[in-house]
Design an enzyme around this catalytic site. Sequence first.
Site, mmCIF file in Angstrom:
data_model
loop_
_atom_site.group_PDB
_atom_site.id
_atom_site.type_symbol
_atom_site.label_atom_id
_atom_site.label_comp_id
_atom_site.label_asym_id
_atom_site.label_seq_id
_atom_site.Cartn_x
_atom_site.Cartn_y
_atom_site.Cartn_z
ATOM 1 N N ASP A 83 49.676 35.115 40.814
ATOM 2 C CA ASP A 83 48.939 34.406 39.604
ATOM 3 C C ASP A 83 50.152 33.880 38.930
ATOM 4 O O ASP A 83 49.819 32.840 38.090
ATOM 5 C CB ASP A 83 48.515 35.868 39.086
ATOM 6 C CG ASP A 83 47.781 35.307 37.798
ATOM 7 O OD1 ASP A 83 47.112 34.321 37.440
ATOM 8 O OD2 ASP A 83 47.267 36.543 36.912
ATOM 9 N N CYS B 136 47.408 31.943 31.067
ATOM 10 C CA CYS B 136 46.087 31.166 31.073
ATOM 11 C C CYS B 136 46.054 29.729 31.198
ATOM 12 O O CYS B 136 46.692 29.191 29.963
ATOM 13 C CB CYS B 136 45.419 32.048 30.072
ATOM 14 S SG CYS B 136 43.701 31.331 30.103
ATOM 15 N N ASN C 190 50.680 36.451 31.432
ATOM 16 C CA ASN C 190 50.544 37.821 32.073
ATOM 17 C C ASN C 190 51.783 38.692 31.509
ATOM 18 O O ASN C 190 52.520 38.503 31.006
ATOM 19 C CB ASN C 190 51.035 37.672 33.631
ATOM 20 C CG ASN C 190 49.954 37.117 34.249
ATOM 21 O OD1 ASN C 190 48.576 37.504 34.341
ATOM 22 N ND2 ASN C 190 50.181 36.082 35.031
#
Lengths: 309, 309
Positions: free
Chosen positions: A27, A248, A257
């Site tokens: 991520d 994001c 995050n």
Amino acid sequence: MITGLPMTMPLDGLPSTVRIHEVGPRDGLQNEKATVPTAVKAEFIHRLADAGLRTIEATSFVHPKWVPQLADAEQLVPLLGGVDARLPVLVPNERGLERALALGVREIAVFASATESFAKANLNRTVDESVAMFEPVVAKARAAGASVRGYLSMCFGDPWEGSVPVARVAAVARRLFDLGCDELSLGDTIGVATPGHVGALLDTLDIPVDHLAVHFHDTYGQALSNTLAALQRGVCTIDASAGGLGGCPYAKSATGNLATEDLVWMMDGLGIDTGVDLARLTATSVWMADQLGRPSPSRTVRALSHQEE
Amino acid sequence: MITGLPMTMPLDGLPSTVRIHEVGPRDGLQNEKATVPTAVKAEFIHRLADAGLRTIEATSFVHPKWVPQLADAEQLVPLLGGVDARLPVLVPNERGLERALALGVREIAVFASATESFAKANLNRTVDESVAMFEPVVAKARAAGASVRGYLSMCFGDPWEGSVPVARVAAVARRLFDLGCDELSLGDTIGVATPGHVGALLDTLDIPVDHLAVHFHDTYGQALSNTLAALQRGVCTIDASAGGLGGCPYAKSATGNLATEDLVWMMDGLGIDTGVDLARLTATSVWMADQLGRPSPSRTVRALSHQEE
């Protein structure tokens, strides 16, 4: 670090151990503009495991056209043989699952949306269509002996729809769980949740709490207080990203995050065992920040590395 | 801002209203390297009041040699006549008190330390000597009809001593309270506290909770989760600094005081009334950041102002 800090002071009603699901390599790196060499990714994962992280999401078997940063998944996985950690990978569909299984991966994750707007934007499908797409992925993964994590994004707010009703999230979560997901990760993809909202969603879900994880973003600085609220409802699996890597793509802020170091500072203070060595983890994030050519957005990383200068 | 966010979702056991003690003009600006013109300070305070803040610590009547940034206190106070807010000022000693009273100020604050090391470094006195120094200040202030806030710094950790025992903090707090302070602000000056530590200190203090405030720093990203822990123990007065201005001079990180905007985001989400208009407050911090020539460290300010670009 100043000796003896943070001071360990438990708070009643919290779990004694927490499993951190480290998402930095997947991520965190998937939105990087610069190309990160495969060897650097492998070293990052080895260092994270050496710092004590026991679950590290390694990469994604998504089509390289969509996430070019993770196009080296086939090359990366064989470099992780000696890593002492669970190494799940994200798979977007059956093709991705086949690629992962062929490499011997036996922990996968799928990525769904609680809202129609994000399902459309991210998956180009309705929520119903995406659940239908995941059904054979989850079934085949389980048939191959793999565990399955289901990410559910936009659980608290959505950039197009605004607030997202908890009943709506609970309904989609239930469907993912019924497909056969072993764990659901509830994502605050745009970072807008607050602690009461976290409590309300957890109270609404009809899924046992030991199958739930939370995935908070720090866009508005709320990730740790939301984590505290989740711990107070019994959640024991927390997603975080070393150094606060990633974020994001719909928020231009550098903060995305929850940083694993900020989380570990709080866990160490609360006396909750994570197995992580904060100094080694911070050193890893400082090293990774050097690789990427910009400082970590984690406040703990900044404070500890400045003190060490 | 995305309409409807943060979603209002109360959490059981929290107060329905919170008073924010805004410290940006004093604590935030006192460490600034650049000289901030008096007119800019006055406009900052007017804007903060217009955004709904009802307690704004305006300046300090400390000797200009020690805090040159606030040497214009005599010039600033007369510019605040029309401000619809309580405007306390910091006074270090009797001379500072006399200067403040002469200008008609009737809310003052004194600044003490829970640890010997910081008392020595900051006040060049032992803790006993500093309490003795404050005794006539508090008495004269009260005789003049002024309310008195006592800041107690290093309540959770100290850069020289490491962890600070809660019983030690409770003992010094009791002495300040017995001097006649109306309110005590418990400071985590180096930002190392975690929620269990906050709870343990609040449980140890023998001072009614409505006379307590908390003053958290975000050095390790813990300020908001510590705030949540304090709210859960009944604390209803929270110190914060617009835009996250200021910080601890002993930590080189840019992150210091809890940003008022990050706090208001959480309060709005929890349905706790602060009276603050988040959009107006954010606009004020963006304006102040322009005056100072660098971006706000507040995550909420960054997220909201980026969205508005």
